[in-house]
Design an enzyme around this catalytic site. Structure first.
Site, PDB file in Angstrom:
ATOM      1  N   HIS A  99       0.801  -1.231   0.000  1.00  0.00           N
ATOM      2  CA  HIS A  99       0.000   0.000   0.000  1.00  0.00           C
ATOM      3  C   HIS A  99       0.835   1.283   0.000  1.00  0.00           C
ATOM      4  CE1 HIS A  99      -3.381  -2.561   0.275  1.00  0.00           C
ATOM      5  NE2 HIS A  99      -3.513  -2.630   1.577  1.00  0.00           N
TER       6      HIS A  99
ATOM      7  N   HIS B 231      -9.338   2.200   0.356  1.00  0.00           N
ATOM      8  CA  HIS B 231      -9.383   1.060   1.265  1.00  0.00           C
ATOM      9  C   HIS B 231     -10.566   1.151   2.234  1.00  0.00           C
ATOM     10  CE1 HIS B 231      -7.881  -2.393   3.341  1.00  0.00           C
ATOM     11  NE2 HIS B 231      -6.708  -2.357   2.735  1.00  0.00           N
TER      12      HIS B 231
ATOM     13  N   GLU C 217     -11.261  -3.364  -3.215  1.00  0.00           N
ATOM     14  CA  GLU C 217     -10.214  -2.428  -3.627  1.00  0.00           C
ATOM     15  C   GLU C 217      -9.937  -2.635  -5.113  1.00  0.00           C
ATOM     16  OE1 GLU C 217      -6.915  -3.121  -0.689  1.00  0.00           O
ATOM     17  OE2 GLU C 217      -8.498  -4.306   0.216  1.00  0.00           O
TER      18      GLU C 217
ATOM     19  N   ASP D  19      -8.820 -12.730   1.335  1.00  0.00           N
ATOM     20  CA  ASP D  19      -7.831 -11.665   1.153  1.00  0.00           C
ATOM     21  C   ASP D  19      -7.158 -11.955  -0.179  1.00  0.00           C
ATOM     22  OD1 ASP D  19      -6.137  -9.575   1.418  1.00  0.00           O
ATOM     23  OD2 ASP D  19      -4.985 -10.356   3.104  1.00  0.00           O
TER      24      ASP D  19
HETATM   25  C1  BGC Z   1      -4.561  -6.513   2.059  1.00  0.00           C
HETATM   26  C2  BGC Z   1      -4.449  -7.248   3.369  1.00  0.00           C
HETATM   27  C3  BGC Z   1      -4.016  -6.273   4.438  1.00  0.00           C
HETATM   28  C4  BGC Z   1      -5.014  -5.138   4.474  1.00  0.00           C
HETATM   29  C5  BGC Z   1      -4.667  -4.086   5.479  1.00  0.00           C
HETATM   30  C6  BGC Z   1      -5.537  -5.409   2.212  1.00  0.00           C
HETATM   31  O1  BGC Z   1      -5.619  -4.676   1.027  1.00  0.00           O
HETATM   32  O2  BGC Z   1      -4.964  -7.374   1.021  1.00  0.00           O
HETATM   33  O3  BGC Z   1      -3.548  -8.326   3.271  1.00  0.00           O
HETATM   34  O4  BGC Z   1      -3.933  -6.898   5.674  1.00  0.00           O
HETATM   35  O5  BGC Z   1      -5.088  -4.528   3.220  1.00  0.00           O
HETATM   36  O6  BGC Z   1      -3.406  -3.613   5.322  1.00  0.00           O
END
Ligand code: BGC
Length: 344
Positions: free
Chosen positions: A107, A181, A305, A240
């Site tokens: 991210h 997110h 997302e 996930d």
């Molecule tokens: C990811 C997860 C992560 C979460 C928070 C998501 O976009 O796929 O693996 O734990 O974001 O960071």
């Protein structure tokens, strides 16, 4: 439609503002200038009762304390994971900061777009309001090449559709993959598990992942697996994972839909992006408290997302997230809220 502004604390000595865009049926969206965070989304249920369907915190301090969930925030420069410590462009390797266990970039790195104060320009309109957020990300930030000018436009309309447009221009070839997110719970962020909420995704393939949550090889068919959401059904189990969306890349299309039988609320997803990460709050442990002190429990929300697939800069067979110097990056995602009159 109308836009109201109020103070929402401070981040690193800078004032944070909250903008609320309210439509003619009283539905509203509240966005923070820190991280472009979607702090509150109030939409009616099937009886017309407004409920807040997005997770968030009451104070800036709570957002700062909660480093790992990226709750409601704009994500950049790269949403999701990049492995291998970096990527190559034009034969040059660019190391980037590994903020996940020292082995993965997640991210956007240590300080992503979720931790930036964005300049905000509210634009009231007939039938829709906009909040235009802008940011400058300097060459080399988190290891990414190129001075990058970013613009994100949130639009909320009288039909309770929230559209996010992401635009950017870089002065060097770079990679870019922005998303949001938001953690949704159509029964209200305090409405319990989302496992009974139903989901449809127009995706024939998904990415199987390794222990670092990096994709293994090319995407695989969803046929005969719990990843097959081509017929709407309860989410039922934790996810996930990244799904490869059907349809032409770059073509804005319906990509999915969620439905909560309890409240009657629906969320229809439109995007021009090639993939979507379905994340059901797998790593939430109940220790952190959301708005009103509601524990941030495992599986109590889902994220959709929209993005390029994980680790795309190192996967030549996937649709490219390369942004050439001087070219305009422009992508668009809509979360359209509605209701079904009664449970089917
Ligand atoms: C990811 C997860 C992560 C979460 C928070 C998501 O976009 O796929 O693996 O734990 O974001 O960071």
């Amino acid at each position: 439609m109308s836009i109201a502004k109020r103070a929402f604390g401070c981040y690193e000595g800078q004032a944070v503002e909250a903008y609320t865009l309210t439509n003619s049926v009283g539905a509203s969206v509240t966005i923070l200038t820190c991280g472009g965070i979607l702090n509150r989304i109030l939409v009616p249920d099937r009886n017309g009762v407004l409920g807040d369907v997005v997770c968030g915190f009451d104070t800036m301090e709570d957002y700062i304390a909660d480093a790992g969930s990226y709750t409601g925030a704009l994500i950049g420069r790269y949403g999701n994971r990049i492995g291998g410590g970096g990527f190559s462009i034009n034969g040059v390797f660019y190391p980037i900061r590994n903020n996940e266990g020292g082995v993965c970039h997640l991210h956007g790195g240590v300080v992503g777009f979720n931790r930036k104060i964005w300049a905000a320009e509210p634009q009231e309109g007939e039938g829709e309001d906009r909040l235009v957020l802008t940011l400058f990300s300097p060459d080399g930030e988190e290891g990414y090449p190129g001075n990058l000018n970013v613009k994100v436009t949130y639009t909320f309309d009288d039909a309770s559709a929230l559209t996010i447009q992401y635009e950017a221009v870089s002065d060097r070839d770079t990679v870019l993959n922005m998303t949001n997110h938001a953690y949704f719970n159509l029964n209200g962020y305090d409405g319990g598990s989302v496992m009974e909420q139903e989901l449809y995704l127009d995706a024939d393939r998904y990415d199987a992942v390794d222990e670092l949550l990096l994709p293994i090889g090319d995407p695989v068919p969803v046929d005969g697996t719990p990843f097959d959401f081509r017929t709407m059904h309860p989410i039922a189990v934790p996810f996930d994972h990244s799904f490869v969306l059907n349809g032409e890349i770059g073509c804005y299309r319906k990509a999915g839909e969620a439905y909560d039988p309890a409240s009657g609320r629906t969320l229809t997803l439109y995007t021009d992006m090639p993939a979507v990460q379905l994340y059901t709050g797998v790593f939430m442990d109940g220790a952190t408290k959301f708005k009103g002190g509601v524990p941030q429990r495992r599986l109590h929300a889902f994220c959709l997302e929209t993005q390029y697939s994980p680790n795309t800069p190192n996967r030549p067979t996937m649709p490219s997230c390369l942004l050439r110097a001087g070219e305009r990056y422009h992508t668009k995602t809509t979360f359209a809220f509605g209701v079904r009159a009664s449970a089917l």
